[in-house]
Design a protein around this motif. Structure first.
Motif, PDB file in Angstrom:
ATOM      1  N   GLY A 182       0.830  -1.187   0.000  1.00 58.45           N
ATOM      2  CA  GLY A 182       0.000   0.000   0.000  1.00 58.45           C
ATOM      3  C   GLY A 182       0.869   1.242   0.000  1.00 58.45           C
ATOM      4  N   ASP A 183       0.272   2.406   0.176  1.00 58.82           N
ATOM      5  CA  ASP A 183       1.026   3.650   0.325  1.00 58.82           C
ATOM      6  C   ASP A 183       1.464   3.808   1.786  1.00 58.82           C
ATOM      7  OD1 ASP A 183       0.577   4.333  -2.376  1.00 58.82           O
ATOM      8  OD2 ASP A 183      -1.356   5.250  -1.884  1.00 58.82           O
ATOM      9  N   PHE A 184       2.539   4.555   1.994  1.00 60.19           N
ATOM     10  CA  PHE A 184       3.040   4.819   3.345  1.00 60.19           C
ATOM     11  C   PHE A 184       2.467   6.152   3.828  1.00 60.19           C
ATOM     12  CE2 PHE A 184       6.349   6.630   6.183  1.00 60.19           C
ATOM     13  CZ  PHE A 184       6.311   5.663   7.181  1.00 60.19           C
ATOM     14  N   PHE A 185       1.739   6.120   4.964  1.00 59.37           N
ATOM     15  CA  PHE A 185       1.061   7.315   5.469  1.00 59.37           C
ATOM     16  C   PHE A 185       1.823   7.934   6.635  1.00 59.37           C
ATOM     17  CE2 PHE A 185      -2.330   4.914   3.430  1.00 59.37           C
ATOM     18  CZ  PHE A 185      -2.952   5.903   2.682  1.00 59.37           C
ATOM     19  N   LEU A 186       1.953   9.251   6.597  1.00 60.50           N
ATOM     20  CA  LEU A 186       2.564  10.030   7.675  1.00 60.50           C
ATOM     21  C   LEU A 186       1.506  10.968   8.253  1.00 60.50           C
ATOM     22  CD1 LEU A 186       6.008  11.015   6.118  1.00 60.50           C
ATOM     23  CD2 LEU A 186       5.694   9.793   8.279  1.00 60.50           C
ATOM     24  N   ASN A 187       1.313  10.873   9.557  1.00 58.80           N
ATOM     25  CA  ASN A 187       0.315  11.695  10.249  1.00 58.80           C
ATOM     26  C   ASN A 187       1.042  12.611  11.229  1.00 58.80           C
ATOM     27  OD1 ASN A 187      -1.747  12.782  11.775  1.00 58.80           O
ATOM     28  ND2 ASN A 187      -2.720  10.833  12.245  1.00 58.80           N
ATOM     29  N   PHE A 188       0.895  13.906  11.059  1.00 56.04           N
ATOM     30  CA  PHE A 188       1.600  14.883  11.897  1.00 56.04           C
ATOM     31  C   PHE A 188       0.736  15.432  13.032  1.00 56.04           C
ATOM     32  CE2 PHE A 188       3.956  14.859   7.925  1.00 56.04           C
ATOM     33  CZ  PHE A 188       5.252  14.765   8.386  1.00 56.04           C
ATOM     34  N   ASN A 189      -0.433  14.838  13.235  1.00 59.03           N
ATOM     35  CA  ASN A 189      -1.291  15.331  14.308  1.00 59.03           C
ATOM     36  C   ASN A 189      -2.079  14.192  14.946  1.00 59.03           C
ATOM     37  OD1 ASN A 189      -2.243  17.349  15.977  1.00 59.03           O
ATOM     38  ND2 ASN A 189      -3.854  18.024  14.576  1.00 59.03           N
ATOM     39  N   TYR A 190      -1.435  13.052  15.114  1.00 59.85           N
ATOM     40  CA  TYR A 190      -2.099  11.879  15.663  1.00 59.85           C
ATOM     41  C   TYR A 190      -2.642  12.150  17.059  1.00 59.85           C
ATOM     42  CZ  TYR A 190      -2.502   7.446  18.151  1.00 59.85           C
ATOM     43  OH  TYR A 190      -2.956   6.419  18.938  1.00 59.85           O
ATOM     44  N   TRP A 191      -1.896  12.872  17.874  1.00 58.03           N
ATOM     45  CA  TRP A 191      -2.259  13.033  19.274  1.00 58.03           C
ATOM     46  C   TRP A 191      -3.507  13.892  19.457  1.00 58.03           C
ATOM     47  CZ3 TRP A 191       2.303  12.356  17.042  1.00 58.03           C
ATOM     48  CH2 TRP A 191       3.085  11.288  17.508  1.00 58.03           C
ATOM     49  N   GLN A 192      -3.803  14.745  18.493  1.00 60.45           N
ATOM     50  CA  GLN A 192      -5.050  15.521  18.535  1.00 60.45           C
ATOM     51  C   GLN A 192      -6.164  14.833  17.741  1.00 60.45           C
ATOM     52  OE1 GLN A 192      -1.961  17.240  18.191  1.00 60.45           O
ATOM     53  NE2 GLN A 192      -2.204  17.618  20.379  1.00 60.45           N
ATOM     54  N   ASN A 193      -5.767  14.003  16.772  1.00 57.33           N
ATOM     55  CA  ASN A 193      -6.746  13.323  15.921  1.00 57.33           C
ATOM     56  C   ASN A 193      -6.374  11.847  15.819  1.00 57.33           C
ATOM     57  OD1 ASN A 193      -8.359  15.704  14.668  1.00 57.33           O
ATOM     58  ND2 ASN A 193      -6.232  16.301  14.414  1.00 57.33           N
ATOM     59  N   PRO A 194      -6.684  11.057  16.876  1.00 56.79           N
ATOM     60  CA  PRO A 194      -6.218   9.670  16.919  1.00 56.79           C
ATOM     61  C   PRO A 194      -7.021   8.700  16.063  1.00 56.79           C
ATOM     62  CG  PRO A 194      -7.417  10.167  18.909  1.00 56.79           C
ATOM     63  CD  PRO A 194      -7.356  11.444  18.121  1.00 56.79           C
ATOM     64  N   SER A 195      -7.345   9.120  14.850  1.00 57.01           N
ATOM     65  CA  SER A 195      -7.901   8.209  13.843  1.00 57.01           C
ATOM     66  C   SER A 195      -7.463   8.726  12.488  1.00 57.01           C
ATOM     67  CB  SER A 195      -9.425   8.136  13.924  1.00 57.01           C
ATOM     68  OG  SER A 195     -10.027   9.245  13.284  1.00 57.01           O
ATOM     69  N   ILE A 196      -7.255   7.815  11.579  1.00 60.58           N
ATOM     70  CA  ILE A 196      -6.755   8.237  10.269  1.00 60.58           C
ATOM     71  C   ILE A 196      -7.808   9.065   9.533  1.00 60.58           C
ATOM     72  CG2 ILE A 196      -7.480   6.172   8.998  1.00 60.58           C
ATOM     73  CD1 ILE A 196      -4.693   6.344   7.583  1.00 60.58           C
TER      74      ILE A 196
END
Length: 302
Positions: free
Chosen positions: A87-101
């Protein structure tokens, strides 16, 4: 005569040892500092079973950076461009405020790296780094309807599920949401990537020896300038497109100025350069020196 015969290989061995030390020093100077995350080696599902024999098993990943680039490397049995794509590689820069993709996508905090040209990604501009905006989408591509369908055969085989290293199963699977959203449906390309084979990554200091080694080790890089400056906390993950395994890592990118110049590039001259610099020979120059010195030693010993 006997002394000459003994001296000849001794001289050659001495020269080779010295030059090998120089070459090793040059390689080490170009090495990056890698950060590793080990994935479970018993949760990849395939027709061959579950675990290390599975062609979908993922063993771990790593990241590094220098003053110009961000690097990622994957250790798995899943080949790039194979019948079961990544699949594609996802980077999340705000996981701690938005803990769902999904919430991270809605808030515009997701980037995705499209690195396997054979997957079903909606990355229409080819391989590269993509910005995902709230109006973009993620695709359901898995062979499993939900996480129960995936977890159960792993547990029944005696395996252990790890989706994102550093997060528990519940946290990881709540974050990933609807199972198998492993590729972007759409996105805007913001930069290119460079793919690396295993031997190239080894020269950059990558060492997965503390994990089981998979049959496929590769990686990619992209420019640090494509990201905001400053310290960036993030969480990243990648799945087999089929959903047969997932691995992830938590990390931090630092400003490019906090790192030395990248390998094999000359740094900007300092205001007071060393009047007698001693450069390290390139590998091709080292080989030429070996040939010349061995020839010299051979002539001297005759």
């Amino acid at each position: 005569m006997m002394t000459q015969l003994l001296a000849k290989p001794l001289q050659i061995a001495t020269v080779s040892a010295v030059l090998l030390a120089i070459a090793t020093s040059a390689t080490q100077a170009a090495s990056l500092t890698w950060n590793y995350a080990a994935d479970s080696s018993s949760d990849g599902i395939s027709a061959l079973g579950v675990g290390s024999l599975s062609e979908n098993e993922m063993f771990g990943l790593a990241y590094a950076q220098d003053s110009e680039n961000i690097y990622f490397a994957f250790n798995s049995n899943l080949s790039l461009g194979g019948s079961n794509p990544w699949g594609d590689f996802f980077l999340n820069f705000n996981y701690w405020q938005n803990p769902s993709i999904d919430s991270s996508l809605t808030n515009g905090n997701l980037l995705a790296v499209h690195f396997d040209a054979d997957n079903q990604s909606g990355a229409t501009q080819g391989l590269g780094l993509y910005q995902l905006n709230p109006n973009d989408s993620l695709l359901f591509t898995a062979d499993f309807a939900n996480y129960d369908e995936y977890n159960q055969p792993v547990w029944e085989s005696g395996g252990q599920v790890t989706n994102i290293t550093g997060l528990g199963i519940g946290e990881s699977q709540n974050y990933l949401g609807a199972y198998g959203r492993s590729v972007m449906g759409s996105g805007t390309k913001i930069g290119d990537i460079q793919l690396f084979e295993q031997n190239q990554l080894t020269l950059l200091g990558l060492d997965f020896s503390r994990q089981p080694l998979g049959s496929s080790i590769f990686g990619f890089s992209f420019a640090r300038s494509l990201l905001p400056d400053g310290n960036l906390d993030w969480i990243g993950h990648v799945m087999a497109q089929s959903g047969a395994d997932t691995m992830g890592i938590i990390g931090q990118f630092q400003p490019g100025s906090a790192f030395p110049p990248p390998p094999n590039l000359d740094p900007t001259p300092s205001p007071n350069p060393d009047p007698n610099p001693q450069s390290v020979p390139e590998p091709s120059a080292l080989m030429a020196m070996v040939v010349a010195l061995v020839g010299f030693c051979t002539r001297k010993s005759r």
